[in-house]
Enzyme design. Structure first.
Site, PDB file in Angstrom:
ATOM      1  N   HIS A 126       0.826  -1.209   0.000  1.00 48.02           N
ATOM      2  CA  HIS A 126       0.000   0.000   0.000  1.00 48.02           C
ATOM      3  C   HIS A 126       0.866   1.267   0.000  1.00 48.02           C
ATOM      4  O   HIS A 126       0.655   2.181  -0.793  1.00 48.02           O
ATOM      5  CB  HIS A 126      -0.930  -0.010   1.227  1.00 48.02           C
ATOM      6  CG  HIS A 126      -1.807   1.196   1.326  1.00 48.02           C
ATOM      7  ND1 HIS A 126      -3.124   1.194   0.916  1.00 48.02           N
ATOM      8  CD2 HIS A 126      -1.554   2.457   1.757  1.00 48.02           C
ATOM      9  CE1 HIS A 126      -3.638   2.395   1.089  1.00 48.02           C
ATOM     10  NE2 HIS A 126      -2.711   3.187   1.617  1.00 48.02           N
ATOM     11  N   GLU A 178       1.403   3.919  -3.199  1.00 45.88           N
ATOM     12  CA  GLU A 178       0.961   5.315  -3.122  1.00 45.88           C
ATOM     13  C   GLU A 178       2.091   6.281  -3.465  1.00 45.88           C
ATOM     14  O   GLU A 178       1.880   7.255  -4.198  1.00 45.88           O
ATOM     15  CB  GLU A 178       0.422   5.631  -1.714  1.00 45.88           C
ATOM     16  CG  GLU A 178      -0.952   5.045  -1.421  1.00 45.88           C
ATOM     17  CD  GLU A 178      -2.041   5.555  -2.368  1.00 45.88           C
ATOM     18  OE1 GLU A 178      -1.948   6.703  -2.827  1.00 45.88           O
ATOM     19  OE2 GLU A 178      -2.977   4.782  -2.653  1.00 45.88           O
ATOM     20  N   LYS A 208       2.987   6.160  -7.190  1.00 47.65           N
ATOM     21  CA  LYS A 208       1.961   6.865  -7.973  1.00 47.65           C
ATOM     22  C   LYS A 208       2.209   8.372  -7.940  1.00 47.65           C
ATOM     23  O   LYS A 208       2.115   9.041  -8.965  1.00 47.65           O
ATOM     24  CB  LYS A 208       0.564   6.571  -7.406  1.00 47.65           C
ATOM     25  CG  LYS A 208      -0.136   5.409  -8.049  1.00 47.65           C
ATOM     26  CD  LYS A 208      -1.623   5.394  -7.692  1.00 47.65           C
ATOM     27  CE  LYS A 208      -1.847   5.644  -6.249  1.00 47.65           C
ATOM     28  NZ  LYS A 208      -3.199   5.803  -5.798  1.00 47.65           N
ATOM     29  N   ASN A 209       2.538   8.901  -6.764  1.00 47.56           N
ATOM     30  CA  ASN A 209       2.805  10.338  -6.655  1.00 47.56           C
ATOM     31  C   ASN A 209       3.985  10.746  -7.525  1.00 47.56           C
ATOM     32  O   ASN A 209       3.937  11.763  -8.207  1.00 47.56           O
ATOM     33  CB  ASN A 209       3.091  10.709  -5.194  1.00 47.56           C
ATOM     34  CG  ASN A 209       1.817  10.763  -4.365  1.00 47.56           C
ATOM     35  OD1 ASN A 209       0.715  10.668  -4.886  1.00 47.56           O
ATOM     36  ND2 ASN A 209       1.986  10.903  -3.056  1.00 47.56           N
TER      37      ASN A 209
HETATM   38  P1  ADP Z   1      -3.173  12.816  -4.096  1.00 49.10           P
HETATM   39  O1  ADP Z   1      -2.113  12.035  -4.778  1.00 49.10           O
HETATM   40  O2  ADP Z   1      -4.511  12.170  -4.146  1.00 49.10           O
HETATM   41  O3  ADP Z   1      -3.216  14.253  -4.517  1.00 49.10           O
HETATM   42  P2  ADP Z   1      -1.421  12.544  -1.830  1.00 49.10           P
HETATM   43  O4  ADP Z   1      -1.680  12.598  -0.367  1.00 49.10           O
HETATM   44  O5  ADP Z   1      -0.809  11.315  -2.358  1.00 49.10           O
HETATM   45  O6  ADP Z   1      -2.827  12.828  -2.528  1.00 49.10           O
HETATM   46  O7  ADP Z   1      -0.519  13.775  -2.238  1.00 49.10           O
HETATM   47  C1  ADP Z   1      -0.930  15.095  -1.901  1.00 49.10           C
HETATM   48  C2  ADP Z   1      -0.263  16.135  -2.797  1.00 49.10           C
HETATM   49  O8  ADP Z   1       1.124  16.182  -2.519  1.00 49.10           O
HETATM   50  C3  ADP Z   1      -0.361  15.863  -4.271  1.00 49.10           C
HETATM   51  O9  ADP Z   1      -1.590  16.296  -4.823  1.00 49.10           O
HETATM   52  C4  ADP Z   1       0.827  16.659  -4.805  1.00 49.10           C
HETATM   53  O10 ADP Z   1       0.485  18.020  -4.941  1.00 49.10           O
HETATM   54  C5  ADP Z   1       1.847  16.561  -3.677  1.00 49.10           C
HETATM   55  N1  ADP Z   1       2.859  15.522  -3.964  1.00 49.10           N
HETATM   56  C6  ADP Z   1       2.935  14.291  -3.395  1.00 49.10           C
HETATM   57  N2  ADP Z   1       3.985  13.590  -3.860  1.00 49.10           N
HETATM   58  C7  ADP Z   1       4.630  14.403  -4.740  1.00 49.10           C
HETATM   59  C8  ADP Z   1       5.809  14.254  -5.564  1.00 49.10           C
HETATM   60  N3  ADP Z   1       6.536  13.128  -5.580  1.00 49.10           N
HETATM   61  N4  ADP Z   1       6.152  15.320  -6.334  1.00 49.10           N
HETATM   62  C9  ADP Z   1       5.433  16.459  -6.325  1.00 49.10           C
HETATM   63  N5  ADP Z   1       4.310  16.651  -5.581  1.00 49.10           N
HETATM   64  C10 ADP Z   1       3.907  15.634  -4.793  1.00 49.10           C
HETATM   65 MG    MG Z   2      -1.252  10.289  -4.147  1.00 48.00          MG
END
Ligand code: ADP
Ligand code: MG
Length: 400
Positions: free
Chosen positions: A269, A273, A276-277
């Site tokens: 998990h 996640e 994916k980010n």
């Molecule tokens: P989601 O992916 O649904 O938006 P997350 O909690 O996974 O929710 O991430 C929150 C926010 O953090 C994202 O919308 C993005 O703006 C920022 N973020 C997270 N990981 C990254 C990354 N690797 N690079 C740039 N921004 C990121």
């Molecule tokens: Mg995310």
């Protein structure tokens, strides 16, 4: 005072919510779980039987008293599920309370004795013990009961998320406040713990043939395989979502054969996640029709205390002023998809992005067994996410 709840039940909940919750460590669960017999399982069920209503009562009170959020219809729905689960069917209670073995009163090991005469109220037995004949019967009905409780709570994450949406709408808020954030952290962490306790107990009663598994814990979780699977799943979703001919490459550097004791689904998990980010940041910076993307690097290091997984991308990073927000529930820079469509009925299933639950929930999973997640960003270059997983696994569940 709880609205629409009979007085006796309210009093009982208040009484249980005053009792402290008792955490169990990963190590304790594994030590217990080695080849339990029906007697050991009966003892363990006593622990769950005692502990579950305490944890549920804590949540009922919190759901009832959290300002503003407690007015949202979805949160009230969730509270009612907790109430229902707290209220154990009397039949099963009778089995514990009554003297069910009248013709064996001489025997030390009656159900009654087993449930009443434990030295410690919270006792996770580590060796096999004698048991009465009814034990396996009881164990079966207990497993049935807690399975139905777990099922009742499947949609909790979705429904609370819906509740937070309603709450934000009611107060015209852009981001949730500190108090609600803290509440959600406690609430979801508690949910992870309750599901772990139930999931583990159910699986111990129906063990898998794989000798590396104790309940749902794998004593030899192979990091490279779990991470590789998470990479593949995330890459597939990314390719599908952005209509790419090929998604950014993800390079995995992991000591071959590295394994440790963990719950593979939790590890999957978290890595899923974070990948994916990184994929999203990379694709959105270079845009969908780029010929090539800079690769995402996943590096696994084996320390004495921790196993650390670093996920590095060149997706442009996060500005320092936004870095705190990323841990906030429902903070997202993506378009929010329809909640009903994106949550799987059976459990929390995240889409590519847009719920703002990825990071905060992943961090809870890491913290649950004594780990953590840290994010370091270089604005206008990229992000490094560090997942620390505790190898000692002796740390007790954080219960807030
Ligand atoms: P989601 O992916 O649904 O938006 P997350 O909690 O996974 O929710 O991430 C929150 C926010 O953090 C994202 O919308 C993005 O703006 C920022 N973020 C997270 N990981 C990254 C990354 N690797 N690079 C740039 N921004 C990121
Ligand atoms: Mg995310």
């Amino acid at each position: 005072m709880l609205a629409d709840v009979p007085k006796a039940l309210t009093e009982k909940i208040i009484q249980y919510a005053k009792m402290p919750q008792t955490g169990v460590s990963l190590r304790q669960m594994v030590e217990f779980g080695q080849r339990p017999n029906q007697g050991t399982l009966l003892k363990a069920s006593q622990f769950v039987y005692d502990e579950l209503p305490i944890r549920l009562a804590h949540r009922v009170i919190e759901l009832d008293t959290i300002p503003e959020l407690n007015k949202s219809p979805s949160v009230i729905r969730v509270k009612n599920w907790y109430l229902e689960s707290f209220n154990v069917p009397p039949k099963l209670k009778d089995l514990v309370d009554s003297n069910i073995m009248p013709d064996q009163e001489q025997s030390q090991t009656t159900m009654n004795n087993m449930f009443k005469n434990s030295e410690k109220r919270y006792f996770y037995p580590t060796k096999n013990i004698d048991y009465p004949l009814e034990a396996s019967e009881y164990n079966k009905s207990f497993v049935k009961l807690i399975t139905s409780i777990k099922k009742r709570h499947d949609a909790v994450v979705t429904t609370v998320a819906q509740g937070v949406k309603e709450y934000k709408r009611m107060g015209s808020l852009n981001v949730i406040d500190h108090k609600v954030q803290k509440f959600l952290d406690r609430f979801y962490l508690s949910r992870i713990g309750i599901r772990m306790l139930i999931g583990q107990h159910v699986k111990l009663n129906n063990p898998s043939r794989d000798k590396d598994y104790v309940g749902i814990i794998c004593t030899r979780t192979k990091l490279s395989s779990v991470i590789q699977e998470a990479i593949e799943n995330a890459s597939y979703i990314c390719q599908d979502y952005y209509f790419l001919s090929s998604p950014p490459k993800v390079e995995l550097h992991c000591p071959p054969g590295l394994e440790f004791m963990y719950v593979p689904s939790h590890l999957h998990h978290v890595v899923f996640e974070l990948i994916k980010n990184s994929l999203r940041a990379t694709v959105e910076l270079y845009e969908e029709d780029a010929d090539e993307f800079p690769p995402i690097k996943v590096i696994v290091a084996e320390g004495k205390e921790d196993i650390t997984i670093k996920i590095s991308d060149e997706g442009g990073g996060i500005s320092r002023s936004n870095l705190n927000n990323v841990w906030t529930y429902m903070y997202t820079t993506a378009d929010t998809p329809d909640l009903e469509d994106t949550f799987d009925k059976s459990d929390f299933k995240a889409p590519m992005a847009g719920l703002g639950y990825g990071l905060p929930l992943s961090r809870l999973y890491a913290r649950y067994f004594g780990g953590d997640i840290k994010i370091i960003s270089m604005e206008n270059y990229g992000t490094d996410a560090y997942i620390h997983l505790n190898r000692i696994s002796g740390s007790e569940e954080p219960l807030g």
